[in-house]
Scaffold this motif. Structure first.
Motif, PDB file in Angstrom:
ATOM      1  N   LYS A 250      17.559 -12.075   3.270  1.00  0.00           N
ATOM      2  CA  LYS A 250      17.261 -10.642   3.342  1.00  0.00           C
ATOM      3  C   LYS A 250      18.039  -9.711   2.594  1.00  0.00           C
ATOM      4  O   LYS A 250      17.807  -8.358   2.315  1.00  0.00           O
ATOM      5  CB  LYS A 250      17.354 -10.303   4.828  1.00  0.00           C
ATOM      6  CG  LYS A 250      16.236 -10.928   5.880  1.00  0.00           C
ATOM      7  CD  LYS A 250      16.443 -10.563   7.175  1.00  0.00           C
ATOM      8  CE  LYS A 250      15.320 -11.191   7.987  1.00  0.00           C
ATOM      9  NZ  LYS A 250      15.292 -10.789   9.405  1.00  0.00           N
ATOM     10  N   GLU A 251      19.064 -10.414   1.857  1.00  0.00           N
ATOM     11  CA  GLU A 251      19.950  -9.485   1.310  1.00  0.00           C
ATOM     12  C   GLU A 251      19.496  -9.328  -0.206  1.00  0.00           C
ATOM     13  O   GLU A 251      20.073  -8.598  -1.029  1.00  0.00           O
ATOM     14  CB  GLU A 251      21.435 -10.074   0.990  1.00  0.00           C
ATOM     15  CG  GLU A 251      22.096  -9.908   2.456  1.00  0.00           C
ATOM     16  CD  GLU A 251      21.856 -11.195   3.479  1.00  0.00           C
ATOM     17  OE1 GLU A 251      20.997 -11.963   2.998  1.00  0.00           O
ATOM     18  OE2 GLU A 251      22.622 -11.177   4.384  1.00  0.00           O
ATOM     19  N   PHE A 252      18.398 -10.149  -0.633  1.00  0.00           N
ATOM     20  CA  PHE A 252      17.949  -9.901  -1.851  1.00  0.00           C
ATOM     21  C   PHE A 252      16.463  -9.483  -1.981  1.00  0.00           C
ATOM     22  O   PHE A 252      15.723  -9.503  -0.828  1.00  0.00           O
ATOM     23  CB  PHE A 252      17.851 -11.404  -2.337  1.00  0.00           C
ATOM     24  CG  PHE A 252      19.142 -12.127  -2.573  1.00  0.00           C
ATOM     25  CD1 PHE A 252      20.011 -11.899  -3.673  1.00  0.00           C
ATOM     26  CD2 PHE A 252      19.567 -13.126  -1.441  1.00  0.00           C
ATOM     27  CE1 PHE A 252      21.193 -12.250  -3.725  1.00  0.00           C
ATOM     28  CE2 PHE A 252      20.816 -13.559  -1.570  1.00  0.00           C
ATOM     29  CZ  PHE A 252      21.527 -13.253  -2.639  1.00  0.00           C
ATOM     30  N   GLN A 253      15.970  -9.153  -3.061  1.00  0.00           N
ATOM     31  CA  GLN A 253      14.770  -8.292  -3.378  1.00  0.00           C
ATOM     32  C   GLN A 253      13.970  -9.306  -4.357  1.00  0.00           C
ATOM     33  O   GLN A 253      14.407  -9.850  -5.126  1.00  0.00           O
ATOM     34  CB  GLN A 253      14.862  -7.093  -4.007  1.00  0.00           C
ATOM     35  CG  GLN A 253      15.605  -6.238  -3.036  1.00  0.00           C
ATOM     36  CD  GLN A 253      15.157  -5.786  -1.738  1.00  0.00           C
ATOM     37  OE1 GLN A 253      13.762  -5.737  -1.319  1.00  0.00           O
ATOM     38  NE2 GLN A 253      15.956  -5.707  -0.906  1.00  0.00           N
ATOM     39  N   LEU A 254      12.651  -9.563  -3.578  1.00  0.00           N
ATOM     40  CA  LEU A 254      11.738 -10.404  -4.670  1.00  0.00           C
ATOM     41  C   LEU A 254      11.082  -9.305  -5.357  1.00  0.00           C
ATOM     42  O   LEU A 254      10.282  -8.677  -4.911  1.00  0.00           O
ATOM     43  CB  LEU A 254      10.993 -11.268  -3.728  1.00  0.00           C
ATOM     44  CG  LEU A 254      11.611 -12.210  -2.803  1.00  0.00           C
ATOM     45  CD1 LEU A 254      10.640 -13.179  -2.356  1.00  0.00           C
ATOM     46  CD2 LEU A 254      12.722 -12.919  -3.621  1.00  0.00           C
TER      47      LEU A 254
END
Length: 305
Positions: A250-254
């Motif tokens: 969840k700490e990253f963005q796609l």
């Protein structure tokens, strides 16, 4: 749809690297004001604090006369001979960050010490210096993600298998493979390019296969027949890495354009959707979910036609 032309080398399952357990895959960075003025030193100290407080890197101390040395690069970003000599004295340093404030302009230059090349340079009016720092930190976030994806040790106990893979491919040939997990897990499959200037490609989940929660015994073909993933025309040694985790990253963005087949894995700093709160204790590094995941790795060879 836009096709990603990807390259792989000869197939080997990586051996678990015990010496990488608990390490933090971030760069050792020397931050210097060049030329040294009161304004540039103030900006330098601000950037140092930003890097250290967010765990984006390890700020190291360089030699006392570093600010007095020459740091020059040609149009391609290659260091001049004098600069190469100076860079060779910076032992135990991965990157050199040069900060300048002159003639109403703020300038940041980021140098790869090992390869003696300038890999990032950007300048903005002095009034926008904080915007300049934000842009650089976003760049550094992406570099740290690449480093974590590349260096996190592959594990013999990983709960994901990669099946139905050939040892070689011909340039332009479609590449498909199958993953299977021994437990219910979220699975992230990433193509890590050999060239550090290239961004990792998130193969799974992708635009057509959004659900990456894979149940025990389930087999998933990547990519499915709705999208194409082809071997490049140019030889290289890129790697496929499958990360298994109980929780979503969840700490990253796609992110991906409509015409793209695959997502990009970006840090929150790039999208502006999340900020790290200041606290007395250092926050977990942006790449900690990668470090804590079990990894399976395969490499493949691409043959010319």
């Amino acid at each position: 749809m836009k096709r990603f032309l990807i390259i792989f080398s000869a197939a080997i399952l990586s051996v678990f690297s015990a010496d990488r357990i608990g390490t933090t895959p971030v760069y050792k960075i020397a931050v210097e004001a060049y030329p040294s003025t009161e304004e540039s030193r103030t900006l330098r100290d601000f950037i140092k604090e930003q890097i250290q407080s967010t765990g984006r890197g390890v700020v190291t101390v360089t030699f006392p006369d570093t600010e007095e040395r020459t740091w020059e690069f040609d149009k391609r970003g290659d260091a001049t001979e004098e600069t190469k000599t100076n860079l060779q004295t910076l032992t135990q340093v991965d990157k050199l960050l040069l900060v300048s404030m002159e003639d109403g302009q703020a300038l940041i230059s980021f140098v790869d010490v090992l390869h003696e090349t300038l890999e990032y340079r950007n300048a903005l009016p002095e009034s926008l210096s904080k915007t300049l720092v934000s842009d650089f930190l976003s760049y550094l976030d992406k570099k740290n993600i690449y480093l974590a994806l590349s260096h996190t040790g592959a594990s013999a106990t990983s709960q994901v298998k990669i099946n139905s893979l050939k040892s070689t491919y011909v340039a332009g040939e479609p590449i498909r493979f199958e993953i299977e997990t021994t437990e219910d897990n979220y699975v992230y499959v990433v193509l890590v390019p050999e060239n550090q200037k290239g961004e990792p490609v998130l193969l799974f989940p992708n635009q057509m296969q959004n659900d990456n929660f894979v149940r025990k015994g389930e087999r998933v073909t990547i990519p499915d027949k709705r999208i194409s993933f082809k071997a490049s025309e140019t030889p290289s040694k890129d790697r496929i890495r499958a990360f298994v985790t109980r929780e979503e990253w969840k700490e990253f963005q796609l992110r991906g354009k409509k015409e793209d087949s695959f997502y990009r894995l970006l840090p929150p700093a790039v999208t502006g959707t999340k900020t790290l709160a200041r606290s007395l204790t250092r926050p977990p590094t942006l790449t900690s979910p990668i470090e804590q995941s079990l990894v399976t790795e395969w490499e493949y060879e691409i043959l010319s036609r």
